[in-house]
Every structure is written in C-alpha cells, then in structure tokens.
Scaffold this active site. Structure first.
Site, PDB file in Angstrom:
ATOM      1  CB  ILE C 489      20.617  10.650  24.182  1.00  0.00           C
ATOM      2  CG1 ILE C 489      21.616  10.128  23.142  1.00  0.00           C
ATOM      3  CG2 ILE C 489      20.648  12.169  24.202  1.00  0.00           C
ATOM      4  CD1 ILE C 489      21.250  10.529  21.709  1.00  0.00           C
ATOM      5  CB  ALA C 531      26.571  13.994  13.404  1.00  0.00           C
ATOM      6  N   GLY C 738      32.939   7.580  15.719  1.00  0.00           N
ATOM      7  CA  GLY C 738      31.615   7.284  16.257  1.00  0.00           C
ATOM      8  C   GLY C 738      30.967   6.088  15.595  1.00  0.00           C
ATOM      9  CB  VAL C 739      30.041   3.017  16.159  1.00  0.00           C
ATOM     10  CG1 VAL C 739      29.899   2.704  17.639  1.00  0.00           C
ATOM     11  CG2 VAL C 739      29.607   1.854  15.293  1.00  0.00           C
ATOM     12  CD  GLU C 741      24.177   9.490  13.396  1.00  0.00           C
ATOM     13  OE1 GLU C 741      23.268  10.290  13.165  1.00  0.00           O
ATOM     14  OE2 GLU C 741      25.339   9.648  12.979  1.00  0.00           O
TER      15      GLU C 741
END
Lengths: 155, 296, 784
Positions: C489, C531, C738-739, C741
């Site tokens: 995305i 998420a 993860g980073v 958001e």
C-alpha cells in the site's frame, strides 16, 4: 448526446477520438486511449493526480473538456520515458524514495516536468511552489523535492 | 446534503465561430447555457450541482479574447481566454503591472492557473477571487460583447453579490483593460489561507498606492478586501485616512477602518471574528509594504 | 569459488535496496483497480444515500429508477438484510429498516454509464420518519439517550468485545490496577483535563473503488483497492451466502490506505448489484466527497484524564475515561476502543490505573481503523497531560519523560511484562536533534518560538490469532517468486519481504519477484495489511518459507554430493560446501533436479518452500480488571520533538525542525523506515494543523479538498530528522518490529506542547489552525 470528433497528439502520436461533450480530458485519456497512468483523485482540480502537460504547460486534466482539445499536444506519464530510457525525474523519484503508494506520482512527474521545461534551474522554493497543487499523503514531500532538485541538476 | 457528481452530468459543448453567433446562442438559451473560458470554476460548480447548464459555449479564440497587448500610451488589454500563467509570465505585465502578477500567483495551484483566467475570475464574482482586488485597484474595465454590440463595464460598478454581476444573458466578456498605472505607484496582495499556498482566501487584502501631491499625505491609496462580504469591498474610509497621513497611527487607524468596513460571515474557512481581525492585520501589513516600496 | 564461513557476505537485510514496485509506478504502468479495462459490458454503480442522520426507513420506491433507460438493476436493503462486521456484526450492506448517518447507503443502481446511474438516484423515492439523534458520545453513553441499535444484544462478536445492550455502548474496556483513590493523596501534583480530538479522514489520493462480477453459477470475483483481500473474502462470502472459495478477491496496487481500505467499507455494494446482473462487471468508485463523508473515519474522542505524580516526578496514578464517537456502526471501531483501552497508560510505568474506554454509537459516519488506531487520539491527550505535570512540579520535560517511560521488565497496566525497548534512547536522540534545552531566537520580530516533545507506544491491534503465510518458488533462471497475501500500500512491504527472502535463502535481492496482484485464489493467506504487523508477522512467514526452500536445496545437494547439509551454504545464488569446496549455482537444479551418477536417474524436483506464522501466546484479559498475562504481541516505542514558530499577526504555526526516533527492532530497509517516519510525521502534522470533520447535526460541512485541507509541499519543514534504534524483537524476523503507523502517533501532542512553550498558552484540542491559535492569543491578552 452528440459526440465530438477531435484530433490531437498524445505523447507524440496522432489520435482521432469521438468524445461526448461532458467528458474531461482525464476521462478521454483513461477511457478512450487507455492511458491509465493519469489518475483521478478528486475530479475538481484540487489534488493534482491528473496533471498532464497540455500545449507545453501543466494542467489538471479533470479541468479540461475533451472536446476543447482539438489540435492539442498532450504529454502523459506514459510519454515521459523515451525508448526505454527513463526521464531524469523518473530516475530520481525512484532513487530518492519519492514514491510510496504511487498514486500521486504521475501528476507529480508532469508538474515537475513542466517546471523544468520553463525553468531549468529552479530554487527549492520554486519546486515547492510548482508542486503545491500535487497532494501526496504518503511521503511527506521532501523526497519528492530532492528528486526534482537532482533531476534539475542533470537537466 | 448534495453529493457531487462523479463526472459532469450530460451537457453539450458548443464552439461558435463568431462573437455574434456565441452571443445569439447564449441569449437564446438563457438560463441553460454559460460562456466557457478556463473552466476551472465552471467544471467544479457543475460537478457540485450548483450550476446546471445544458450547454457550455466555448468563447476562447473568438475575436478579442486571445493575447495580451500593451500600449505605452493607453494601457494593457488581456484577452478573456489568456490563462493566468501567461499573464504572470508576460514581460510588459511584469514591468508595468506587478500587482497583477502577484495576484495571479496566489490563485490555487500552478496547473490550475494554466487554465484559469482573470476575466473568468472577475466574471464569476466570488468574494474570494484573488485577482479581483488587483483588477479593481488597477481600474480595470471589462470589454463586453452582448446582444447590442460592444460595451464597457468598469469594475467599480460591476459586482452585485456572490456570482452576481452586471453581465446579462448573451453577454461575453472578451477582455479586460487596465489603464496605465500612475507613475510612482506600488501594490501588494496579501492572502491568508489555511495552507500557505493553494487555499481559497480566508481573507485577502489588496493595497495599491501612488504618489499624489494634491492630498495631504502625498499618497493616494486604493484598497480592496476579499472574502469578507458578498462582493469585494473598497474600504473608502481607510483610503481617506491614508490620504491625510501615512504615519504609524494613521496606518493603524486605516487598518481599523478597513476592519470596520467589512461584513464577513462564519464559514468552513474561518469565523467572522477572526476574519475581521485578520483584515486589520493584513491591511496594516499591505499598506506598510506598499509605502516601503514607494519610499525606496 | 570457496568462501570461508566468517567471510559470509552481509546480504540485503539492513541495506537500503531500491524498492521493487516503483519502476512501474514511475512509468504509469502500475495497475490500480480503476485502471483495469473491462470492456463494453461494464456497468457503473451509484448509491442512493440517507439524507438524514437518524430515522425509520418507511419506504424505498425504486420503480421510477428501474424504468430509466440504461438502468440495469436497482437493489435495496430488503435484498440483502444480512449483518456483517469485522469484530461486531452490526452493519448491513444497505440500511434495512433504519438509517443511522447522513450518507448511509439505502439503495444502489447499476447502469450503462455513470451519468445514467447518477440520474437514476433522483428517481428513487425515500420515506423516512426522522428520529432524535446522538451527536455527542459522552451524552450518547448515558441512559435515556436515543437508542441507535435496539438489537445490540443479538449482534455477534468475539469474547473480547463487551457491548452493553439497552445502551449505545458497543464496547466497554476496563482496567482496574492498584488503587487510584488511595494514590491521589500521595500525589504532589495532579493534572485533570478534558481533551477533544475531532474526526479526521484518511485521504488516500486514490478513492475507494471496487469492481464485482458474478458468473451464472453465482461465483463472485471482486477487484478492489484493499488492504484486506482475505478479510473481505471471508466477510463478503458470509454476507452473500457464497462459499469462501467461490468469493475471489483480486487486490491490485493500492493508492494509499492508512487503514480506510481495511475490512469492508463499500465493496459489498458492487457485489450486491453484480449478483443481479450476472455476467456484467459492475464498477463502483467513490467520489472524493463520498470518500470523506461515507467512508470509515478516524473516530472522534473525548478524553477525561487525571494523572498524578510525586514531588520527584514519579507517576503514581492515572484515571482515564475515553468516550469514542464510534459512529453509526462500530463493527471495526469496537477494536479501536479496545486498543485505546489496553494501551491507555501510554508508554509509562504507572502503578495505579483506572481506565474506561467506551465505544458509543452516534449518528455520525462510522469509525474505523486509521493508521495507529486509537493511539494518536489517546496520545494527543495523554502526552499533553505529561507535559503539564512536568511543568507543575517544575521538572524538565525530557527528564520527566525519561524518569517515567516504560522499560524492559516493568509490568504494564494490563499485567503483561514489558520486553526490552529503547524508548529512552529515542528520547535522547530527538532531544539532541532539536537542541533541547536551548532557547532559540525567533526568526523574525513578530514570531514566537518554542519546542515540544512527546513519546509513544503502540502494539499491533488485532485478534490474538491473526496469521500470515508465504510460499517461495524457485525458478530455473536464477530467480524466485515470493507469494504473499499482504498488500503493498506504499509502505514498501514487497521490498522488505524480498529482502527477507533473499537474505534467508542466500539469493541476491534482485533475484526475488514478489507476486502481485494479491489474489485470494492463488496467494497464501494473510489476515490484513494493518496494525504495522506485516514486517514482523508476514516477515516471519516469508522467512520460514525461505528457510524451508533453503533446507530442501541443501538436502538435495547434500544427497547429490554425499555430504552433510550442515557443511553447505547458499551464497549469492550458489550452493557451496565448506568441506569439499564444491559449488553449484542454485538455478541449475531447483526446477529440474540433479542427475544421479552414471545416468542412473534423478533426484530432487521443483523446489517450493512454505511458511506460516501465527502468534500463539496472546491471552484474554479479565473483563472487569483488564488483567491478563499477555494482552499484545509487543510494543514499538518512540519519540518525537519539534521546534516551531507562531506568527503573532496571523496565528500561523510553522514547523522549523522535526525529529523522530522509533525502536524498530531491526531496520530491514533503513531508507524505507525513514520514509515511513517522514511521511507519518507529515500526516500527523497535517492532522494537527489543518484537519477535522466539521460535523453539524450529522452534516459533514467540509467533505472536499476545497474545505478539508491537508498539508502540501509548502507546509512541511524542509528536513525531518528520521532516526531509529534497534532493540531486537525476540520473535521478529532478524529482530524486526513494525513502524508503519507509529510516526504519526505522538505528533499532535508534540506540537501542542511546543505551542505552549512558544506562547505560554495551552491549546488542548486539535486542529491547531491559525485561527484557533490567534484567537487563543487574543483571549490570553498576548496580542490585541
């Protein structure tokens, strides 16, 4: 509803198209000529995703009627690279990380191309000003600005 | 809540061969046709459902609508079809009418200005129109071709309300004329939007002045305020204060008078309270900037 | 070629390799859903929407619309009454007997052109009996408020959602830890405040678009711009009573998601039509205006916060009551509320906590996931309160934050033990980057200058058992295909997955092809692209699939060479033996196998590796206390600091310098991490300066780019210092977390704190428009 037959040049190639009077240049490019690189983001001249070069200058293709384009010369993102050679703007957009989702990218490229056509040595402010009508929600813009600066340097 | 159309609803595009033909068509289809210039207002409003024309009559290219001509003895004529970017890039405009260049460059985005025209901006008569203040301050006069032939419409008496002007069905504004600006004149357009660039004006202040020994201060001012009333506003009280004096307290008093002259509303861009305060602050800034230029 | 083990090349993980999706994006060749050509059979859909915020739907008469030439079919709520929802099944495709927000779909038309479909909408007659509406979540939560969902008790939901039937509360998450009442008297300073965070919209530049086609047997194909092809398959199959395997979702490139293209929003509508006009693809594309007022919004939030600390600045207690404006349907929003609840302390060690996170139905657009959901809203209030507390006890804000931030081994408010995290290092980095503590001179006499800082945390908010899978297929030209179900995305996940596959296998990065578009018929399962979970979860699946393929390759070569696989390695696409010093290019045998000696047959065959990953350790929490061993998989933490200026003449805020640092565990691709940090900062800054839905009696007054402004090239600071620290995640691929958001989570609070520093005035509620700041300065007597 009557159709208007128009003849125009798109990316150097002559096209003859029959278009309804209410169609925009954006619709004609995407739906008659299958040049889907040009994107529809708002259809009201605000986001810049549909930017193409018309007769040498950047325009929002959603703000131009197709029927007005008789004799026009249009450049879209598909016409930027020549014989497989990327335009410097494309090359540096890739290398500097100016592309994330990619949906604003075609419009950004054409706005930047038009800028470099009229001003080969733009300042950072000139670049930001020229791209103020191209909304990007992913990158935060600065990498795009860097890409245009690098392209200008080799222009 | 009216939802905007995905594209334009069914309508037809008409390209007349002459002004007469265009005028006749527009008069015959009054209420269901519109003259079409850059389209940047027109397409938006038709999509929104605010305008519902059956015909868009493209008047670009008709007699008198193209090109920019400058006569050093008379002044500047800008064809109705000339986009703002062409105006802003024209050397004669840059040299003699820099206020017009400045106003054009505050409009929307570059790619919109490749289509948008000064005549279109004036004729659509939005209170927020960025070039209207400059056009008023520079004594602009529209050349109009109508069912009875040519006539002139000075901007001083042109605006009646939002979107309401002296134009009637069958009228086509073919160009706008600006007389030579007085020698030793200067102008400034200050616009406040939510973004630094590209927004519609929350408020806009155009100030223009020239040296005039016949008034006490030596300076004659014209000021126009955008987005703070149903039409562009000329705060004459402020102009008169500056004709008497241009010292700091006079500039402050003029700014206050400009604020008192406007009747803004609350809308999505800002409240009336903020708009009035901003008219005061930007008038002060614009007048000071003009004086600084003239005193150079 | 023989390479000693210790000389092993670094591999692509940790390198800023070029993205693998951008050449096609730079040339206009990348295919988004609206770009697919369907030929002359294509029909266009438009939707009739509720004009009122709340009412009983008495009549929907479509007969005149059906009679319009060019109209092929019209569908209404009566045709598809089934409820759907990701966490709480409370929403039908169209309103059935009641409308609950302005813009809610009531009927849909398919016609041969978009203009005709649009024109048909005016011919649909609605009869609606208006009902009193709820526009304020705090009021809506009270007993006696107009009831929006009388059937709430019948709605299906998982056991971690707690609706309160008979009220408008669709989820109530609680934490009760320690004893806040006993703690207040021990506090040297207490700050109590109410903060309102408005609804904002995601604003992907590509609006939602979906095309559906049903064949004569009722099998459905959906092409959609989505972050969630598999979740859509599951939800839509149930809604339309189609077996999951007959509901095929093809997900092209997505022109920006930020959460709004997760789950199902408008995608059921073209399917509802397509099932009535079998053989015709039906396209539905939201206008920009519809994208604003009918799509998932980031829900509004009212926070009532009370936090106290002792004289040395040690946090002692927090009471946090959050009323979430969940909107008309809270099928996804209930989990936003849950996430806001279990993370409600922010990244702080607080011994006494009382949290109530309450999701309330209102007659506003439905809330849904928005980049870092729940967290930006929560941190907007909480990190301002921390700033106020530090001021109140006279402590430097950086010192205050560092004293209280959560550390490895601490017990978080839900009872889970915190893993190691580098949040203090992040604070130090951002403070240094903007010269924290140094008073800067304004750039002009009419400016006020100040600095602000905020920290954050966020865990992947998802069901406990959200899974990932991957397939690695080796090709005979030296390349390999990596099939995944997570979506590109814009965040660069296809690139990160290619790096992980290449690194694990010992293949060059350029040899990896990531298979797109995602197609539920051919791609392996992935829960959703949300998420910030893909790098970690899908990365684990890809790593396992690559390990599987690698082991198969090594076993095959070991058999052929009569060696132990442990002595073999793959480097740069070549299998090598550290023992025999033999070598063979992978491409020579991964499809066709290897011949046995003396032409006595073959061994091996096409090499395919598979991997799947699902966290198995997340536990439930007690419904009354919110306590349990492990509420979440992990937390990514970070900090942000800004140096700003306010124009005293206009109130305009300008960000001069911005710095951000996050503990990403391991940066698989540092440049992509920086891209997320920069873009996230600007999105957060934009929301802080410009954004907010102007909702008046349920009417969205600014549903367009003319009236809802976002940041442009001219509004952003020229440089954003993007930094990261790497405290490895124990179960992350190469230690990664993860980073995607996190970068926008602390931004509003950091800017609010900076505005306070610059002006002396605390403006708690975003957006911090020039007008709001200027009028606050006037009211405070700072300007006239």
């Amino acid at each position: 509803m009557s159709l208007h037959r128009i003849t125009l040049k798109v990316n150097g190639s002559t096209e003859i198209v029959d278009v309804p009077g209410n169609w925009t240049l954006l619709q004609m490019l995407r739906e008659k000529l299958a040049l889907t690189g040009t994107k529809n983001g708002c259809a009201s001249g605000e986001c810049g995703a549909c930017t193409v070069i018309m007769n040498g200058d950047a325009v929002n293709s959603c703000m131009v009627l197709a029927a007005e384009c008789e004799g026009a010369e249009i450049i879209t993102v598909e016409g930027l690279s020549k014989e497989g050679q990327l335009d410097a703007l494309q090359k540096f957009m890739i290398e500097t990380g100016g592309i994330q989702c990619g949906f604003c990218t075609p419009g950004v490229l054409l706005s930047a191309k038009a800028l470099l056509m009229r001003n080969p040595n733009p300042s950072e402010y000139d670049i930001r000003e020229a791209l103020a009508g191209n909304l990007c929600r992913c990158t935060g813009y600065n990498r795009i600005i860097t890409a245009v600066q690098k392209a200008a340097a080799v222009h | 809540m009216r939802n905007a159309h995905p594209g334009l609803p069914e309508l037809d595009y008409v390209k007349p061969g002459s002004l007469e033909e265009a005028s006749k068509f527009l008069a015959a289809h009054a209420g269901e046709s519109r003259p079409f210039l850059g389209g940047t207002d027109c397409i938006v409003r038709i999509r929104d459902g605010a305008w519902k024309p059956k015909y868009l009559v493209d008047v670009k290219g008709l007699e008198g609508t193209t090109g920019i001509s400058f006569d050093p003895a008379k002044g500047l004529t800008i064809g109705a079809a000339v986009p703002m970017n062409k105006v802003a890039a024209h050397p004669d405009v840059q040299k003699h009418y820099p206020l017009l260049v400045e106003a054009c460059n505050w409009v929307a985005s570059y790619q919109l200005r490749s289509r948008a025209t000064i005549v279109g901006n004036v004729c659509n008569a939005s209170p927020a129109g960025d070039t209207i203040g400059a056009a008023i301050c520079l004594d602009g006069v529209l050349n109009v071709f109508g069912p009875d032939g040519y006539r002139k419409e000075p901007l001083t008496t042109f605006f009646f309300g939002p979107g309401k002007t002296a134009l009637k069905p069958g009228d086509i504004a073919t160009s706008i004329f600006f007389p030579l600006p007085p020698k030793e004149s200067a102008g400034k357009y200050l616009k406040l939007g939510r973004n630094r660039l590209g927004d519609l004006a929350i408020v806009g202040v155009t100030a223009f002045a020239y040296k005039d020994a016949s008034v006490a201060s030596g300076y004659r001012f014209r000021i126009a305020l955008a987005s703070v009333g149903p039409t562009p506003i000329r705060p004459t009280a402020a102009e008169e204060i500056l004709a008497k004096s241009i010292d700091e307290s006079a500039v402050e008093a003029a700014a206050q008078a400009a604020m008192d002259s406007c009747t803004p509303i609350d809308d999505t861009r800002g409240t009336a309270r903020y708009r009035k305060l901003m008219i005061r602050n930007l008038t002060r800034q614009a007048v000071s900037a003009v004086l600084a230029q003239l005193k150079k | 070629m023989v390479v000693a083990r210790k000389e092993k090349t670094a591999g692509p993980v940790g390198q800023s390799v070029l993205r693998n999706d951008v050449l096609e994006k730079a040339t206009g060749a990348a295919v988004y859903t609206d770009d697919i050509q369907f030929g002359p059979g294509l029909l266009f859909a438009r939707v009739k929407r509720s004009p009122v915020p709340h009412g009983i739907l008495k009549k929907v008469d479509v007969s005149k619309a059906l009679a319009l030439p060019g109209v092929k079919c019209v569908v209404t709520g009566k045709d598809y009454p089934d409820l759907m929802g990701l966490y709480l099944k409370d929403r039908a495709t169209f309103a059935v007997d009641r409308v609950r927000f302005i813009g809610e779909p009531v009927a849909a038309v398919a016609a041969v052109t978009e203009e005709i479909a649009e024109a048909a909408l005016d011919l649909i007659e609605l009869e609606i009996e208006e009902l009193p509406a709820v526009f304020d979540p705090e009021l809506g939560a009270q007993k006696g408020a107009p009831l929006l969902h009388p059937d709430l008790e019948n709605y299906v939901h998982p056991n971690f959602i707690f609706p309160e039937p008979g009220t408008n509360i669709s989820n109530h998450f609680k934490i009760r830890r320690g004893d806040v009442e006993a703690a207040w008297p021990k506090c040297a300073a207490i700050v109590e405040t109410k903060v309102r965070v408005p609804h904002i919209q995601h604003v992907p530049i590509e609006t939602h678009v979906a095309v559906a086609l049903a064949d004569d047997k009722g099998k459905v194909t959906l092409w959609s711009s989505t972050q969630s092809p598999f979740a859509q398959r599951a939800m839509l199959a149930k809604t339309f009573h189609v077996p999951e395997s007959d509901m095929r979702v093809i997900a092209t490139y997505v022109g920006g998601g930020f959460g709004c293209k997760a789950g199902v929003t408008m995608e059921a509508i073209p399917i509802a039509l397509a099932l009535k006009v079998k053989g015709h693809p039906v396209k539905f594309r939201l206008t920009r205006e519809e994208e604003f007022y009918t799509n998932f919004v980031r829900q509004g939030l009212i926070l009532n916060l009370k936090v106290g600390c002792d004289k040395d600045g040690n946090l002692l207690a927090m009471e946090n009551t959050m009323y979430w404006d969940g909107g008309a349907y809270t099928e996804y929003g209930v989990n936003v509320t849950r996430a806001g609840g279990y993370s409600s302390t922010g990244p702080f060690d607080i011994p006494n906590v009382k949290t109530d996170s309450i999701c309330v139905y209102t007659n506003h657009p439905s809330g849904g996931p928005y980049r870092g959901f729940g967290m930006s809203e929560l941190h907007t209030g909480l990190l301002q309160v921390m700033d106020m507390l530090a001021e109140k006890i006279g402590m430097d804000k950086v010192e205050f934050l560092k004293k209280n931030v959560i550390q490895g081994g601490d017990t978080v408010a839900t009872g889970m033990t915190m893993h190691e995290t580098g949040i203090k290092e992040c604070v130090d980095k951002v403070a240094a980057a903007i010269d924290w503590g140094k008073k800067e001179a304004p750039t002009a006499p009419n400016k006020l200058r100040g600095k602000g800082i905020a920290v954050m945390w966020k865990a992947p908010a998802m069901p406990p058992n959200a899974g990932s899978s991957a397939i690695v297929k080796m090709n005979s030209d030296g390349t390999l295909d990596v099939s995944i179900g997570g979506q590109e995305i814009g965040q660069g996940t296809f690139t990160a997955m290619a790096q992980i596959a290449a690194q694990t296998l010992g293949m060059p990065y350029d040899a990896v092809r990531v298979s797109g578009p995602i197609d539920t018929k051919y791609s392996p399962y992935e829960w959703q692209t949300v998420a910030s979970r893909l790098t970690w979860s899908m990365g684990n699946a890809v790593r396992l699939a690559a390990q599987d393929a690698r082991q198969k390759i090594l076993n095959l070569v070991a058999e052929a060479w009569k060696e132990d696989p442990k002595d073999l390695d793959i480097q740069d696409g070549v299998v090598i033996s550290y023992k025999s010093e033999e070598s063979i290019p992978v491409k020579d045998f991964v499809v066709y196998g290897l011949p046995k000696e003396n032409d006595q047959g073959w061994i091996g065959g096409p090499i395919v590796g598979t991997g799947s990953f699902m966290p198995t350790y997340v536990t439930g929490l007690d419904p009354e206390t919110g306590q349990g061993p492990r509420a979440v998989v992990h937390y990514t933490t970070g900090a942000q600091a800004v140096d700003i200026e306010i124009d005293k003449e206009t109130g305009r805020l300008e960000v001069l310098r911005a710095a951000a640092a996050f503990d990403v565990g391991k940066a698989i691709n540092p440049d992509l991490v920086a891209g997320q940090i920069e873009g996230g900062f600007v999105q957060g800054m934009s929301s802080a300066m410009f954004e907010g839905a102007m909702l008046e009696n349920g009417v969205w007054r600014n549903p367009s780019f003319v009236d809802y402004r976002i940041a442009t090239t001219m509004d952003v600071p020229p440089k954003i210092d993007a930094m990261f620290v790497e405290t490895a995640q124990d179960d992350g691929p190469y230690g990664a977390r993860g980073v995607g958001e996190h970068p926008m989570v602390p931004t509003i609070a950091a800017l609010a704190n900076a505005i306070k520093d610059a002006t002396g005035v605390r403006i708690t509620n975003p957006p911090f428009s020039a007008e709001k700041i200027y009028l606050a300065l006037v009211d405070a007597g700072i300007v006239k």
